[in-house]
Scaffold this motif. Structure first.
Motif: not given
Length: 346
Positions: A191-194, A258-261
């Motif tokens: 997931l992190i890789q994608d 996935p959601h990033f802040k």
């Protein structure tokens, strides 16, 4: 990840220059005081002229092949397989060049295979193959270092610490602990890789990807590139848009979107080369620490993007909505920092 025309042209220019220098060097080595054993004879200066033209053509094609590889194949193959595919491409290209040369220089007294395997030809083919592999390796090293840092490293620009004005963004994956527990460490790593492969879209906003730290990424810009067209803000929403466009993919494989802040700050930092046996280009300074502390406040204030007062003043006017949150105490800092929340206009 699609590369902008400006970056595509830069890659092609690098390959053109590399191949021109490689062919000119070969011309000098083989042409100065030597005589070709094959049927095609060039004097030194004619050979250099052919090298300039051929290097430009070969470099353009080689550079474009690299662009296609980075846009479509970078997530699915290892560097070892990438080099193998590049080698196959070079072999096919050599066959094409031989065919064209045979049509131009060949004659009825020599067959195609005799022409292709004339004395001394194998050394040229091997030289072309090794040169292309070396250029691909240099390209991979450049991607590992980011930006134009490989060239700057060769020039010794980072040997002595120096100051730069830069903008930093800290991006952090939300609910990472829950994702890791639910998916398991292997699938979570995928997931992190994608996510970080999709983060490549920020290159279109002139961002340099400085570091990956676990589920966090650090982006940076020089002032000019970051402030122009509000690239430092636009990059966040550009990345968010890509993730939303791939919503079905992430839901199907990871059962989540996935959601990033993010937190941003701008100021003076020190950049230098660190390490003896594993070198790295490192930025130091309060500007970076403050950006990380700002990002850490996103959850507390239920915001997805926070920026410092200094960055807000540098932006002057913005296409985005900005809300003042007041003076906020940041961990490890004596003075409070005036922060702003950023929103997209509907």
């Amino acid at each position: 990840m699609k590369l902008k025309n400006k970056r595509k042209w830069k890659i092609i220019q690098q390959y053109m220059l590399g191949w021109i220098l490689a062919f000119v060097f070969l011309s000098i080595v083989r042409g100065e005081g030597t005589k070709e054993l094959g049927s095609v004879q060039f004097d030194l200066w004619k050979s250099i002229l052919v090298s300039l033209v051929g290097g430009a053509i070969f470099g353009t094609i080689s550079g474009y092949a690299q662009i296609l590889t980075e846009e479509h194949g970078h997530k699915k193959i290892s560097i070892q397989r990438l080099l193998l595919l590049r080698s196959l491409y070079v072999v096919l290209f050599i066959i094409t060049i031989i065919s064209i040369a045979y049509l131009i220089f060949g004659n009825n007294h020599i067959t195609y295979f005799q022409f292709a395997f004339e004395p001394g030809s194998f050394a040229i083919y091997l030289y072309i193959l090794v040169t292309d592999i070396c250029m691909s390796i240099f390209r991979q090293i450049n991607l590992f270092l980011g930006g134009n840092n490989l060239w700057l490293l060769f020039r010794g620009k980072f040997y002595t610490p120096r100051e730069e004005k830069r903008i930093f963004m800290f991006l952090d994956l939300q609910s990472s602990t829950q994702h890791a527990e639910r998916l398991g460490h292997i699938k979570y790593s995928k997931l992190i890789q994608d996510c970080f492969n999709d983060l490549g879209v920020v290159l279109e906003n002139e961002a340099e990807i400085y570091q990956y730290v676990g589920d966090e990424a650090v982006l940076t810009w020089k002032f000019k590139e970051g402030l122009e067209n509000e690239n430092c803000i636009e990059a966040y929403y550009h990345f968010k848009k890509v993730l939303e466009e791939k919503k079905e993919y992430y839901l199907r494989y990871y059962d989540c979107l996935p959601h990033f802040k993010a937190g941003l700050n701008a100021g003076v930092v020190t950049v230098t080369e660190v390490g003896k046996y594993k070198k790295e280009i490192a930025y130091h300074g309060d500007t970076i620490n403050t950006a990380a502390r700002i990002q850490a406040k996103c959850n507390e204030y239920n915001q997805e993007l926070l920026i410092s007062k200094h960055l807000k003043n540098l932006l002057k006017t913005t296409r985005f909505m900005v809300e003042e949150l007041g003076d906020i105490e940041l961990k490890g800092k004596e003075n409070k920092e005036l922060l702003y929340a950023v929103y997209q206009n509907n």
